[in-house]
Design a protein around this motif. Structure first.
Motif, PDB file in Angstrom:
ATOM      1  N   LEU A 243       0.919  -1.349   0.051  1.00 44.69           N
ATOM      2  CA  LEU A 243      -0.070   0.012  -0.091  1.00 44.69           C
ATOM      3  C   LEU A 243       1.062   1.176   0.011  1.00 44.69           C
ATOM      4  O   LEU A 243       0.430   2.083  -0.633  1.00 44.69           O
ATOM      5  CB  LEU A 243      -0.899   0.018   0.976  1.00 44.69           C
ATOM      6  CG  LEU A 243      -2.011  -1.115   1.290  1.00 44.69           C
ATOM      7  CD1 LEU A 243      -2.691  -0.827   2.457  1.00 44.69           C
ATOM      8  CD2 LEU A 243      -3.060  -0.924   0.014  1.00 44.69           C
ATOM      9  N   ALA A 244       2.061   1.412   0.803  1.00 45.68           N
ATOM     10  CA  ALA A 244       2.818   2.416   0.780  1.00 45.68           C
ATOM     11  C   ALA A 244       3.445   2.695  -0.483  1.00 45.68           C
ATOM     12  O   ALA A 244       3.562   3.786  -1.202  1.00 45.68           O
ATOM     13  CB  ALA A 244       3.938   2.127   1.901  1.00 45.68           C
ATOM     14  N   SER A 245       3.901   1.330  -1.244  1.00 40.37           N
ATOM     15  CA  SER A 245       4.353   1.701  -2.678  1.00 40.37           C
ATOM     16  C   SER A 245       3.382   2.236  -3.736  1.00 40.37           C
ATOM     17  O   SER A 245       3.852   3.153  -4.476  1.00 40.37           O
ATOM     18  CB  SER A 245       4.778   0.505  -3.379  1.00 40.37           C
ATOM     19  OG  SER A 245       5.769  -0.373  -2.337  1.00 40.37           O
ATOM     20  N   LEU A 246       1.987   1.878  -3.477  1.00 35.77           N
ATOM     21  CA  LEU A 246       1.038   2.518  -4.339  1.00 35.77           C
ATOM     22  C   LEU A 246       0.580   3.868  -3.901  1.00 35.77           C
ATOM     23  O   LEU A 246       0.460   4.949  -4.771  1.00 35.77           O
ATOM     24  CB  LEU A 246      -0.298   1.478  -4.335  1.00 35.77           C
ATOM     25  CG  LEU A 246      -0.129   0.162  -4.846  1.00 35.77           C
ATOM     26  CD1 LEU A 246      -1.444  -0.559  -4.481  1.00 35.77           C
ATOM     27  CD2 LEU A 246       0.471   0.215  -6.449  1.00 35.77           C
ATOM     28  N   ALA A 247       0.853   4.060  -2.621  1.00 38.88           N
ATOM     29  CA  ALA A 247       0.488   5.431  -2.282  1.00 38.88           C
ATOM     30  C   ALA A 247       1.445   6.410  -2.798  1.00 38.88           C
ATOM     31  O   ALA A 247       1.386   7.784  -2.810  1.00 38.88           O
ATOM     32  CB  ALA A 247       0.458   5.519  -0.623  1.00 38.88           C
ATOM     33  N   SER A 248       2.967   5.932  -3.144  1.00 34.13           N
ATOM     34  CA  SER A 248       3.865   6.928  -3.540  1.00 34.13           C
ATOM     35  C   SER A 248       3.943   7.165  -4.823  1.00 34.13           C
ATOM     36  O   SER A 248       4.612   8.104  -5.481  1.00 34.13           O
ATOM     37  CB  SER A 248       5.109   5.998  -3.106  1.00 34.13           C
ATOM     38  OG  SER A 248       5.303   5.854  -1.762  1.00 34.13           O
ATOM     39  N   ILE A 249       2.852   6.620  -5.801  1.00 32.31           N
ATOM     40  CA  ILE A 249       2.976   6.873  -7.107  1.00 32.31           C
ATOM     41  C   ILE A 249       2.369   8.472  -7.292  1.00 32.31           C
ATOM     42  O   ILE A 249       2.740   8.957  -8.362  1.00 32.31           O
ATOM     43  CB  ILE A 249       1.822   6.099  -7.737  1.00 32.31           C
ATOM     44  CG1 ILE A 249       2.317   4.629  -7.615  1.00 32.31           C
ATOM     45  CG2 ILE A 249       1.607   6.467  -9.337  1.00 32.31           C
ATOM     46  CD1 ILE A 249       1.099   3.513  -8.198  1.00 32.31           C
ATOM     47  N   ALA A 250       1.467   8.948  -6.945  1.00 33.46           N
ATOM     48  CA  ALA A 250       0.896  10.482  -7.007  1.00 33.46           C
ATOM     49  C   ALA A 250       1.805  11.367  -7.159  1.00 33.46           C
ATOM     50  O   ALA A 250       1.851  12.286  -7.840  1.00 33.46           O
ATOM     51  CB  ALA A 250      -0.173  10.802  -5.933  1.00 33.46           C
ATOM     52  N   PRO A 251       2.756  11.594  -5.957  1.00 31.44           N
ATOM     53  CA  PRO A 251       3.685  12.847  -6.144  1.00 31.44           C
ATOM     54  C   PRO A 251       4.501  12.987  -7.214  1.00 31.44           C
ATOM     55  O   PRO A 251       4.678  13.854  -7.885  1.00 31.44           O
ATOM     56  CB  PRO A 251       4.472  12.625  -4.724  1.00 31.44           C
ATOM     57  CG  PRO A 251       3.671  11.877  -3.821  1.00 31.44           C
ATOM     58  CD  PRO A 251       2.756  10.923  -4.709  1.00 31.44           C
ATOM     59  N   PRO A 252       5.135  11.773  -7.615  1.00 36.23           N
ATOM     60  CA  PRO A 252       5.991  11.765  -8.880  1.00 36.23           C
ATOM     61  C   PRO A 252       5.419  11.859 -10.113  1.00 36.23           C
ATOM     62  O   PRO A 252       5.813  12.502 -11.172  1.00 36.23           O
ATOM     63  CB  PRO A 252       6.832  10.558  -8.832  1.00 36.23           C
ATOM     64  CG  PRO A 252       6.283   9.640  -7.987  1.00 36.23           C
ATOM     65  CD  PRO A 252       5.586  10.482  -7.155  1.00 36.23           C
ATOM     66  N   GLN A 374      10.422   4.345  -4.008  1.00 39.15           N
ATOM     67  CA  GLN A 374      11.225   3.873  -5.167  1.00 39.15           C
ATOM     68  C   GLN A 374      10.384   3.290  -6.113  1.00 39.15           C
ATOM     69  O   GLN A 374      10.228   3.612  -7.157  1.00 39.15           O
ATOM     70  CB  GLN A 374      12.545   3.521  -5.055  1.00 39.15           C
ATOM     71  CG  GLN A 374      13.530   4.052  -4.184  1.00 39.15           C
ATOM     72  CD  GLN A 374      13.787   5.579  -4.658  1.00 39.15           C
ATOM     73  OE1 GLN A 374      13.196   6.139  -5.731  1.00 39.15           O
ATOM     74  NE2 GLN A 374      14.219   6.143  -3.850  1.00 39.15           N
ATOM     75  N   LEU A 375       9.405   2.119  -5.707  1.00 34.79           N
ATOM     76  CA  LEU A 375       8.553   1.345  -6.400  1.00 34.79           C
ATOM     77  C   LEU A 375       7.499   2.617  -6.899  1.00 34.79           C
ATOM     78  O   LEU A 375       7.060   2.614  -8.322  1.00 34.79           O
ATOM     79  CB  LEU A 375       7.922   0.408  -5.694  1.00 34.79           C
ATOM     80  CG  LEU A 375       8.677  -0.725  -5.538  1.00 34.79           C
ATOM     81  CD1 LEU A 375       8.103  -1.897  -4.831  1.00 34.79           C
ATOM     82  CD2 LEU A 375       9.146  -1.384  -6.980  1.00 34.79           C
ATOM     83  N   GLY A 376       7.025   3.257  -5.794  1.00 35.10           N
ATOM     84  CA  GLY A 376       6.103   4.405  -6.441  1.00 35.10           C
ATOM     85  C   GLY A 376       6.392   5.237  -7.484  1.00 35.10           C
ATOM     86  O   GLY A 376       6.034   5.827  -8.483  1.00 35.10           O
ATOM     87  N   GLY A 377       7.832   5.688  -7.123  1.00 37.29           N
ATOM     88  CA  GLY A 377       8.348   6.694  -8.224  1.00 37.29           C
ATOM     89  C   GLY A 377       8.721   5.971  -9.557  1.00 37.29           C
ATOM     90  O   GLY A 377       8.396   6.886 -10.554  1.00 37.29           O
TER      91      GLY A 377
END
Length: 440
Positions: A243-252, A374-377
């Protein structure tokens, strides 16, 4: 249990400098590649392609760094959880800064042919590998020195590095943007890369004065260090990692749409001058930095998860209006579009450091927050310029691009709703030397 030996804690200024200065340098290194990919690399390293194909090839090379980032996060995070945060933070500076400097002296396709783009890809991989371990370590060197009531504020120290990297990289390219096209493509683009060497030396000096936080030192003294941090992370907290990986997608997704894709879209489609767009993006970073400060303070008061949810919601709503404003061709309206986009990113950035520190156990926290970020990025940052270019070629409209960015942000919004905080130690670590419990 034996008392932990007293160690001299670094000052708040020292923690800020190590986290902010180092991260700013790393992101400067990383973002100048994105700017150069948009403005120069297509013709310099992929000259036999069409204009669109050259741009796509340059953006693909840019994206390779994102693929390397999760690998760097896993490997550097592993040793950061086993050996310590400080040593890994110095390593990330050397890797990223060294690769950036070498790109600045790299021969182009005209000089050595196919070897030029191949070497560019290799150096981009090294650069991405180093950045992969940077953010997590910089966050932890700050948050693990803070009391629970100040984690978001301390976590924001590293987050300032992202907009400052954008600011300084754009300043560097703005300084050479006045050159003629021939001069810019001949040597002007190299100058920002070569300056990286001086910045890296500064960062190493600052970080060499650091110490790891008592929270992590206690784990080492109790012989409780995880043997394989990632394996333990995947076994004990797979839900939060996903979930943290998916949550990290929006900013980048929002950020790279503005700071990378807009440089191509704004000049070739809308008709802005290169220097105008660089200036507008530069000005918007002021709002980005200010919003990080406000969001971090509010996160410590109302909860980092609530602020991150708010930021993700705004990321869903803003892409369509943003492109609409840019498409007017009016510099003032484009500036408004970029400022609001900066605010959107700033809300999430101010909350992210505190939130991610609170959802992973200290024994594998470096690995957890690094891999998730980094996965989100990689999803939000690497693919966005490529997908945006492809969508515009297919539909000749920015609407499809805006919908794509909004959809990525919706994934982050849904994911952060499900993130669960872990029980944190009741005892608060001592505040760093030279600080009090009053607001900074």
């Amino acid at each position: 249990m034996a008392a932990t030996p007293a160690t001299r804690q670094p000052s708040k200024k020292g923690i800020f400098a190590a986290s902010f200065v180092g991260t700013s340098i790393e992101w400067y290194d990383y973002y100048i590649f994105g700017t150069a990919a948009a403005l120069a690399f297509g013709s310099l390293f992929f000259p036999k392609s069409s204009s669109t194909a050259g741009t796509l090839a340059a953006f693909a090379t840019f994206a390779v760094g994102f693929v390397a980032r999760p690998v760097g996060a896993a490997i550097i995070g592993h040793f950061g959880d086993r050996i310590g945060r400080k040593s890994m933070l110095i390593l990330t500076l050397v890797l990223t800064g060294g690769a950036t400097f070498l790109i600045g002296v790299l021969p182009t396709y005209a000089a050595i042919g196919i070897g030029a783009p191949l070497l560019l890809v290799v150096l981009r991989i090294v650069q991405g590998f180093g950045v992969g371990g940077e953010w997590g370590g910089a966050i932890l060197i700050a948050t693990e020195h803070a009391s629970p009531r100040r984690r978001a504020v301390y976590g924001s120290f590293a987050q300032f590095g992202v907009p400052m990297g954008v600011l300084t990289s754009n300043l560097a390219f703005l300084a050479v943007s006045g050159l003629s096209d021939d001069a810019f493509l001949s040597y002007g683009w190299r100058i920002p890369f070569l300056l990286s060497l001086l910045l890296v030396i500064l960062g190493i000096v600052v970080r060499s004065r650091l110490q790891d936080a008592p929270e992590f030192e206690r784990v080492k003294q109790q012989n409780a260090v995880s043997k394989v941090p990632f394996a333990e992370l995947a076994r004990r907290q797979p839900r939060n990692l996903t979930l943290a990986s998916l949550a990290s997608i929006a900013p980048p997704a929002v950020g790279y749409t503005v700071i990378v894709y807009m440089l191509t879209y704004g000049t070739t489609v809308v008709g802005f001058e290169r220097s105008t767009l660089l200036t507008l993006i530069l000005l918007s970073t002021v709002a980005w930095i200010g919003t990080i400060i406000a969001s971090a303070a509010l996160s410590d008061r109302f909860g980092s998860k609530r602020l991150y949810i708010l930021g993700a919601l705004t990321a869903v709503l803003w892409p369509l209006p943003m492109f609409g404003l840019v498409n007017t061709g009016n510099a003032g309206l484009a500036l408004l579009a970029f400022i609001v986009a900066a605010v959107v990113q700033g809300i999430m950035a101010g909350a992210q450091g505190g939130l991610f520190t609170e959802i992973f156990d200290v024994r594998y926290r470096y690995s957890g927050i690094s891999i998730a970020y980094q996965l989100g990025g990689m999803i939000g940052g690497a693919l966005t310029p490529i997908v945006a270019t492809t969508l515009f070629e297919a539909y000749r409209s920015s609407t499809a691009i805006a919908v794509y960015v909004a959809a990525l942000s919706l994934v982050s919004l849904v994911s952060v709703l499900g993130v669960r905080k872990i029980a944190m130690p009741e005892a608060e670590p001592a505040e760093p030397a030279g600080t009090s419990t009053s607001s900074s």
